[in-house]
Design a protein around this motif. Structure first.
Motif, short mmCIF file in Angstrom:
data_model
loop_
_atom_site.label_atom_id
_atom_site.label_comp_id
_atom_site.label_asym_id
_atom_site.label_seq_id
_atom_site.Cartn_x
_atom_site.Cartn_y
_atom_site.Cartn_z
N GLY A 21 1.74 49.18 7.32
CA GLY A 21 1.15 48.61 5.83
C GLY A 21 2.66 48.44 5.43
O GLY A 21 2.84 47.81 4.39
N ARG A 41 -4.40 56.03 0.92
CA ARG A 41 -5.87 56.64 1.10
C ARG A 41 -4.73 58.13 0.36
O ARG A 41 -5.37 58.34 0.41
CB ARG A 41 -6.30 56.40 2.36
CG ARG A 41 -7.67 57.57 2.75
CD ARG A 41 -8.75 57.67 3.98
NE ARG A 41 -7.75 57.52 4.84
CZ ARG A 41 -8.46 57.78 5.96
NH1 ARG A 41 -9.75 56.69 5.79
NH2 ARG A 41 -7.77 57.04 6.70
N GLY A 52 6.78 62.46 18.04
CA GLY A 52 7.00 61.83 18.40
C GLY A 52 7.07 60.21 18.39
O GLY A 52 5.76 60.06 18.43
N ALA A 158 -4.45 47.25 6.91
CA ALA A 158 -3.00 48.42 8.07
C ALA A 158 -3.57 49.26 8.14
O ALA A 158 -3.13 50.43 7.83
CB ALA A 158 -1.68 47.80 7.69
N ASP A 159 -5.00 49.36 8.35
CA ASP A 159 -5.65 51.09 7.77
C ASP A 159 -6.75 51.62 8.78
O ASP A 159 -7.19 52.17 9.13
CB ASP A 159 -6.34 50.10 6.65
CG ASP A 159 -8.47 48.96 7.22
OD1 ASP A 159 -7.54 48.51 7.98
OD2 ASP A 159 -8.85 48.46 7.11
N GLY A 160 -5.99 50.87 9.86
CA GLY A 160 -5.60 52.00 11.29
C GLY A 160 -6.53 52.21 12.41
O GLY A 160 -7.73 51.27 12.46
N ARG A 184 -1.51 67.68 21.19
CA ARG A 184 0.38 67.71 20.58
C ARG A 184 0.31 68.34 19.96
O ARG A 184 0.21 68.89 19.17
CB ARG A 184 0.15 66.64 20.05
CG ARG A 184 -0.35 64.40 19.97
CD ARG A 184 -0.67 63.64 19.16
NE ARG A 184 1.34 63.24 19.46
CZ ARG A 184 1.42 62.23 19.71
NH1 ARG A 184 0.88 60.76 18.92
NH2 ARG A 184 3.10 61.41 19.84
N ASP A 300 -3.15 48.63 14.24
CA ASP A 300 -4.18 49.74 15.20
C ASP A 300 -5.78 49.23 13.98
O ASP A 300 -6.60 49.22 15.19
CB ASP A 300 -3.85 51.50 14.65
CG ASP A 300 -3.56 52.36 15.77
OD1 ASP A 300 -2.33 50.76 16.51
OD2 ASP A 300 -3.39 53.72 15.62
N GLY A 312 2.33 51.76 20.18
CA GLY A 312 1.29 51.89 18.87
C GLY A 312 2.83 51.21 18.16
O GLY A 312 2.27 50.45 17.12
C1 LIG Z 1 0.31 60.86 9.11
C2 LIG Z 1 0.47 59.92 10.53
C3 LIG Z 1 1.21 60.70 11.50
C4 LIG Z 1 1.30 60.06 12.30
N1 LIG Z 1 1.97 60.03 13.12
C5 LIG Z 1 2.28 60.03 14.58
C6 LIG Z 1 3.49 60.37 15.41
O1 LIG Z 1 3.71 61.30 15.66
N2 LIG Z 1 3.43 59.26 16.53
C7 LIG Z 1 2.70 58.45 17.28
O2 LIG Z 1 2.91 57.81 18.02
N3 LIG Z 1 1.94 58.07 15.92
C8 LIG Z 1 1.52 58.72 15.51
N4 LIG Z 1 0.54 58.30 14.17
C9 LIG Z 1 0.12 56.41 14.28
C10 LIG Z 1 0.49 55.73 14.16
O3 LIG Z 1 1.80 55.21 13.35
C11 LIG Z 1 0.50 54.17 14.57
O4 LIG Z 1 -0.68 54.87 15.89
C12 LIG Z 1 1.11 53.19 14.76
O5 LIG Z 1 2.57 53.32 14.50
C13 LIG Z 1 -0.15 52.14 13.54
O6 LIG Z 1 0.54 52.66 13.08
P1 LIG Z 1 -0.07 52.33 11.46
O7 LIG Z 1 0.17 51.50 10.41
O8 LIG Z 1 -1.33 50.26 12.45
O9 LIG Z 1 -2.30 52.72 11.84
P2 LIG Z 1 -1.68 54.01 11.40
O10 LIG Z 1 -0.42 55.03 11.52
O11 LIG Z 1 -3.15 55.11 11.46
O12 LIG Z 1 -2.49 54.16 9.53
C14 LIG Z 1 -3.59 53.65 8.91
C15 LIG Z 1 -3.74 54.08 7.77
O13 LIG Z 1 -4.28 52.94 6.88
C16 LIG Z 1 -4.19 54.44 5.99
N5 LIG Z 1 -5.70 53.76 5.70
C17 LIG Z 1 -6.64 53.80 6.58
N6 LIG Z 1 -8.43 53.67 5.42
C18 LIG Z 1 -7.95 53.33 4.77
C19 LIG Z 1 -8.39 53.04 3.54
N7 LIG Z 1 -9.61 52.26 3.16
N8 LIG Z 1 -8.14 52.59 2.00
C20 LIG Z 1 -6.66 53.28 2.10
N9 LIG Z 1 -6.14 53.43 2.98
C21 LIG Z 1 -6.83 53.55 4.39
C22 LIG Z 1 -4.67 55.38 6.24
O14 LIG Z 1 -4.73 57.22 5.16
C23 LIG Z 1 -3.31 55.36 7.39
O15 LIG Z 1 -2.01 56.08 6.31
C24 LIG Z 1 0.47 58.31 12.84
C25 LIG Z 1 -0.31 58.08 11.76
C26 LIG Z 1 -0.48 59.00 10.54
C27 LIG Z 1 -1.48 57.95 9.23
#
Ligand SMILES: Cc1cc2nc3c(=O)[nH]c(=O)nc-3n(C[C@H](O)[C@H](O)[C@H](O)COP(=O)(O)OP(=O)(O)OC[C@H]3O[C@@H](n4cnc5c(N)ncnc54)[C@H](O)[C@@H]3O)c2cc1C
Length: 397
Positions: A21, A41, A52, A158-160, A184, A300, A312
């Motif tokens: 995001g 959120r 890590g 970008a909500d995981g 972990r 994700d 990831g």
């Molecule tokens: C706090 C945190 C710590 C992490 N630590 C690690 C780590 O140490 N090592 C590792 O390998 N990966 C970690 N990850 C996962 C890693 O970030 C992801 O696997 C990868 O980097 C892809 O990231 P992403 O932004 O697509 O998804 P994510 O990192 O999962 O982020 C999704 C975000 O969307 C937000 N969200 C979801 N639904 C809603 C909604 N309806 N409204 C508003 N917001 C919403 C969530 O709060 C989150 O911040 C972590 C993720 C988070 C959120």
């Protein structure tokens, strides 16, 4: 679409303010979007929750060049992977094979903080903003959540892993549980002093029947280091329900610590402290299409591959890099989104498949580790990962 200086971007809601995001907000602003709002959120500081992240050095170079990684973010080098098995009282165990492993080891919080700091002031970054529903039409998308209802020209999901935007684009597509979790933790290095002699630059794969543990050092942000670890194993009859360890997952971790790991690695888990260990549930899911109409998926939200792939965060940042290049070459959101989907959806599928293959070899159907030697291990690994993708695929923009 009316609009921004690129002609392709007008107003965009980015749902999720984590790695994908924050990076998406940066490139949407660079692409000339008139208005970008990030809805995150979480209210607590995200940076405090991570451990890590390992990033392949070639992928690092690509992401540095794309302006999505920052050279100032602290990291620890990895050069080689040693595969260890338990061997009597030998502290670290016996090395059954070694392979080059050119990665940088980052703290997740440092990576996130650097991306968050890059989000320009013109972007509205709302914390504590939960999106509860979206309704997409031909003229835009209504976003309903904490702030009431607002309209945007496009929405970036970008909500995981449990993405609401993916649900909307692909109703009925649910992440399938991997069938085993990851435990972990990260232990301050000084707590391990005197226990075993480990060279710098080594990533340890500590293997046992039915699972393995990956260990590498990361910066602690205060000039010291943490020993980051992630352990994968099946827990017969139990499914992880949250980040907190229940009795079954505590017992299984104790059994592995006491009976399956060489003494040093068991002690690493003990000295991390039971309250600092958390569970990560693992899933496989990949969206058949990464965009449709005015909705687009990144990170994700688009694809979750098991963390054995070591990719990831890389995959999320590559998605964003390709979104940026697609926007640069397009006259409309629709053509940019189409080019983005064509480039990234196949990568997502390949990464999910790789994660499944690695999960089978490293957890579900492990080889007779003690019978391995360097050559046997190399050819076993080649069979599992030889098609490429470990640490992320090459970035094609
Ligand atoms: C706090 C945190 C710590 C992490 N630590 C690690 C780590 O140490 N090592 C590792 O390998 N990966 C970690 N990850 C996962 C890693 O970030 C992801 O696997 C990868 O980097 C892809 O990231 P992403 O932004 O697509 O998804 P994510 O990192 O999962 O982020 C999704 C975000 O969307 C937000 N969200 C979801 N639904 C809603 C909604 N309806 N409204 C508003 N917001 C919403 C969530 O709060 C989150 O911040 C972590 C993720 C988070 C959120």
């Amino acid at each position: 679409m009316a609009g921004g200086t690129s002609g392709a971007v007008d107003s965009v809601a980015v749902i999720g303010g984590s790695i994908a995001g924050c990076a998406a907000a940066v490139v949407l602003h660079r692409a000339g979007a008139r208005r970008v709002v990030v809805h995150e959120r979480a209210t607590a500081e995200l940076a405090d929750r991570g451990v890590g992240v390992a990033v392949h050095t070639e992928r690092c170079a690509e992401l540095l060049a794309a302006g999505l990684l920052d050279e100032a973010v602290p990291w620890e080098p990895m050069r080689v992977r040693h595969w260890y098995v338990r061997d009597g009282s030998s502290a670290l165990g016996r090395v059954v094979g070694s392979q080059p492993l050119p990665f940088r080891a980052y703290g997740w919080g440092h990576l996130w903080q650097a991306l968050r700091a890059r989000v320009p002031r013109e972007v509205e970054f709302r914390t504590g903003s939960v999106v509860r529903a979206i309704a997409a039409g031909p003229d835009g998308v209504a976003v309903r959540g904490t702030g009431g209802e607002e309209r945007y020209a496009a929405v970036v999901g970008a909500d995981g892993h449990a993405s609401l935007v993916r649900d909307h684009l692909h109703p009925g597509l649910t992440p399938s549980p991997a069938g085993y979790p990851a435990w972990r933790g990260a232990c301050p290095e000084e707590r391990l002093r005197g226990l075993g002699d480990r060279a710098d630059g080594v990533c340890a794969y500590v293997v046992f029947d039915g699972g393995h543990m990956v260990v590498y050092r990361i910066p602690d942000g205060r000039g010291g280091r943490l020993v980051n670890w992630v352990l994968y194993a099946t827990v017969p009859g139990a499914m992880a329900a949250s980040r907190t360890l229940d009795a079954a997952h505590r017992e299984r971790l104790d059994e592995i610590t006491d009976e399956l790991l060489p003494p040093f690695w068991g002690e690493l888990i003990r000295r991390t402290g039971p309250d600092s260990v958390f569970l990560q549930r693992l899933y496989d899911v990949t969206a058949p299409r990464y965009s449709s109409g005015r909705l687009l998926l990144l990170g994700d939200a688009a694809t979750v591959a098991r963390p054995h792939t070591g990719a990831g965060a890389v995959k999320a940042l590559q998605d964003v890099a390709v979104l940026e290049s697609s926007l640069a070459g397009a006259g409309s959101w629709a053509s940019a989104a189409g080019a983005y989907d064509a480039a990234r959806a196949p990568v997502g599928r390949a990464m999910t498949a790789l994660g499944r293959r690695l999960g089978r070899g490293l957890v579900e159907a492990t080889p007779a580790w003690r019978a391995q030697d360097g050559a046997a291990l190399d050819s076993w690994w080649e069979e599992l990962a030889g098609q490429g993708g470990f640490g992320g695929r090459e970035l094609a923009r």
